[in-house]
Design an enzyme around this catalytic site. Structure first.
Site, PDB file in Angstrom:
ATOM      1  N   ARG A   6       0.818  -1.293   0.061  1.00  0.00           N
ATOM      2  CA  ARG A   6       0.061   0.076   0.086  1.00  0.00           C
ATOM      3  C   ARG A   6       0.904   1.260   0.164  1.00  0.00           C
ATOM      4  O   ARG A   6       0.429   2.170  -0.619  1.00  0.00           O
ATOM      5  CB  ARG A   6      -0.873  -0.081   1.254  1.00  0.00           C
ATOM      6  CG  ARG A   6      -1.960   1.098   1.391  1.00  0.00           C
ATOM      7  CD  ARG A   6      -2.947   0.729   2.335  1.00  0.00           C
ATOM      8  NE  ARG A   6      -3.974   1.757   2.478  1.00  0.00           N
ATOM      9  CZ  ARG A   6      -4.413   2.392   3.368  1.00  0.00           C
ATOM     10  NH1 ARG A   6      -3.963   2.373   4.855  1.00  0.00           N
ATOM     11  NH2 ARG A   6      -5.497   3.240   3.416  1.00  0.00           N
ATOM     12  N   ALA A  70      -6.835   6.901  -0.200  1.00  0.00           N
ATOM     13  CA  ALA A  70      -6.652   5.515  -0.294  1.00  0.00           C
ATOM     14  C   ALA A  70      -7.738   4.976   1.144  1.00  0.00           C
ATOM     15  O   ALA A  70      -7.371   5.270   2.048  1.00  0.00           O
ATOM     16  CB  ALA A  70      -5.220   5.118   0.335  1.00  0.00           C
ATOM     17  N   SER A  71      -8.648   4.159   0.546  1.00  0.00           N
ATOM     18  CA  SER A  71      -9.825   3.894   1.521  1.00  0.00           C
ATOM     19  C   SER A  71      -9.422   2.861   2.387  1.00  0.00           C
ATOM     20  O   SER A  71      -8.352   2.402   2.264  1.00  0.00           O
ATOM     21  CB  SER A  71     -10.802   3.202   0.632  1.00  0.00           C
ATOM     22  OG  SER A  71     -11.497   4.041  -0.540  1.00  0.00           O
ATOM     23  N   LEU A  72     -10.143   2.833   3.453  1.00  0.00           N
ATOM     24  CA  LEU A  72      -9.937   1.802   4.621  1.00  0.00           C
ATOM     25  C   LEU A  72      -9.717   0.671   4.118  1.00  0.00           C
ATOM     26  O   LEU A  72     -10.493   0.043   3.561  1.00  0.00           O
ATOM     27  CB  LEU A  72     -11.261   1.976   5.559  1.00  0.00           C
ATOM     28  CG  LEU A  72     -11.070   1.398   6.912  1.00  0.00           C
ATOM     29  CD1 LEU A  72     -10.222   2.217   7.676  1.00  0.00           C
ATOM     30  CD2 LEU A  72     -12.631   1.071   7.380  1.00  0.00           C
ATOM     31  N   PRO A  73      -8.669  -0.126   4.439  1.00  0.00           N
ATOM     32  CA  PRO A  73      -8.373  -1.440   3.666  1.00  0.00           C
ATOM     33  C   PRO A  73      -9.341  -2.329   3.784  1.00  0.00           C
ATOM     34  O   PRO A  73      -9.650  -3.335   2.993  1.00  0.00           O
ATOM     35  CB  PRO A  73      -7.085  -2.020   4.600  1.00  0.00           C
ATOM     36  CG  PRO A  73      -6.496  -0.675   4.814  1.00  0.00           C
ATOM     37  CD  PRO A  73      -7.425   0.244   4.960  1.00  0.00           C
TER      38      PRO A  73
END
Length: 357
Positions: A6, A70-73
């Site tokens: 990431r 970057a969205s919440l995994p």
């Protein structure tokens, strides 16, 4: 997810939720605060990667508006599962942003089956560079308005949006293969908390809300409240006033607001120091501790009370009991089954049934 690093998709400066009492966001620079930057990169947190649409002259040190992330995994994983991705499926991602999610999609379906569209040219360029550097050279990234999809790559087995919409674009329906799926976050001007999964068949897309996730709106569907613009001394003097006969506490109930938002498109809700307000394109309502003031062509609070009463009589259904039907006739919300359309109020206090046969 372990195969996609990431941190390779994050810029040197990011923003995270501030843990101070007044909320807001905190800037984190990899060069000056590497520990927090790395913890953010690999924690289960949403990392904001752009604010104020990339216009630095509009920045405030603390109160900024996130415009890409970057969205919440965990949310990314939930979306991938809900989309039922599989090797060989052709996928269009709306809102490529950092390129991270497109890399994850590539791992599942194959790089040459993954296409991402990003409206911001700078973000599209950085996503392309990050994907190339991480080994995903065959994944496609194009700059364009995601609401229009991407015709050259159609038809798609899946269209997955990582930006919320208030109206599902018809081009998505037209560019999805029969039997394919559209998965998108869905918001209203009252409340945004639903992920809807639509199956495409016969020129329309039909399906239920499946997850309580929230994402930023696509740029072309942002709607600003007009209360401050409409709330003038003249309008206040001409407003209709009556004693408060219904408890406005339902305006804080997220389940109720989700249902009301489906039926009151374009109606905003906010808080002032001594009361609540609602506004539409040409009307407003102001609710204090004892009175309701309403102005314009609609009695917005009265409409909301009537819809809330109906919602309670239906058993106070939660988000997962609702769904959407989208086609050339428009977008229609329904409860429990696709043939049970719910009325949508758009102009007058009388309910308007938008169902079209």
């Amino acid at each position: 997810m372990p195969r996609v690093q990431r941190h390779r998709f994050l810029p040197e400066q990011v923003w995270i939720d501030d843990d101070r009492a007044d909320g807001g966001y905190r800037s984190v620079d990899r060069r000056t605060d590497p520990d927090l930057w790395w913890n953010s990169a690999y924690g289960n947190v949403a990392v904001v990667t752009q604010v104020e649409d990339g216009l630095p002259h509009r920045l405030d040190p603390h109160w900024i508006t996130p415009t890409s992330s970057a969205s919440l995994p965990s949310a990314v994983a939930q979306m991938a599962a809900a989309a039922e991705l599989a090797p060989g499926l052709k996928v269009l991602e709306i809102g490529a942003a950092t390129g991270y999610n497109l890399a994850l999609i590539s791992e599942i379906v194959g790089q040459d089956h993954a296409v991402g569209v990003e409206i911001d040219p700078a973000l599209a360029t950085s996503a392309r560079a990050a994907l190339d550097a991480a080994g995903y050279q065959k994944a496609t990234v194009v700059t364009g308005d995601g609401q229009q999809g991407y015709v050259p790559g159609a038809p798609y087995d899946r269209i997955v949006s990582t930006a919320a919409v208030m109206s599902v674009p018809l081009p998505w329906v037209n560019q999805t293969r029969p039997g394919g799926m559209i998965l998108t976050p869905f918001a209203t001007t009252l409340c945004g908390q639903g992920m809807v999964r639509l199956r495409v068949d016969g020129g329309q897309a039909v399906g239920p809300f499946v997850l309580p996730l929230e994402f930023m709106l696509v740029r072309g569907q942002r709607r600003a409240a007009r209360f401050d613009e409409l709330f003038t001394d003249e309008a206040w003097a001409a407003s209709r006033v009556h004693l408060l006969a219904a408890d406005p506490a339902f305006l804080d109930d997220r389940d109720a607001l989700f249902a009301l938002g489906l039926q009151l498109p374009g109606v905003h809700l906010g808080t002032k120091a001594d009361g609540r307000w609602m506004s539409s394109k040409d009307s407003w309502a102001y609710i204090d501790s004892a009175h309701v003031f309403q102005w314009g062509t609609r009695d917005l609070f009265d409409e909301a009370v009537a819809l809330h009463d109906r919602w309670q009589k239906q058993g106070a259904p939660g988000m997962l009991r609702y769904g959407l039907t989208v086609g050339v006739a428009g977008q229609h919300p329904w409860l429990d089954t696709p043939d049970n359309f719910i009325p949508v109020r758009t102009r007058s206090a009388a309910a308007t049934d938008t169902r079209r046969r």
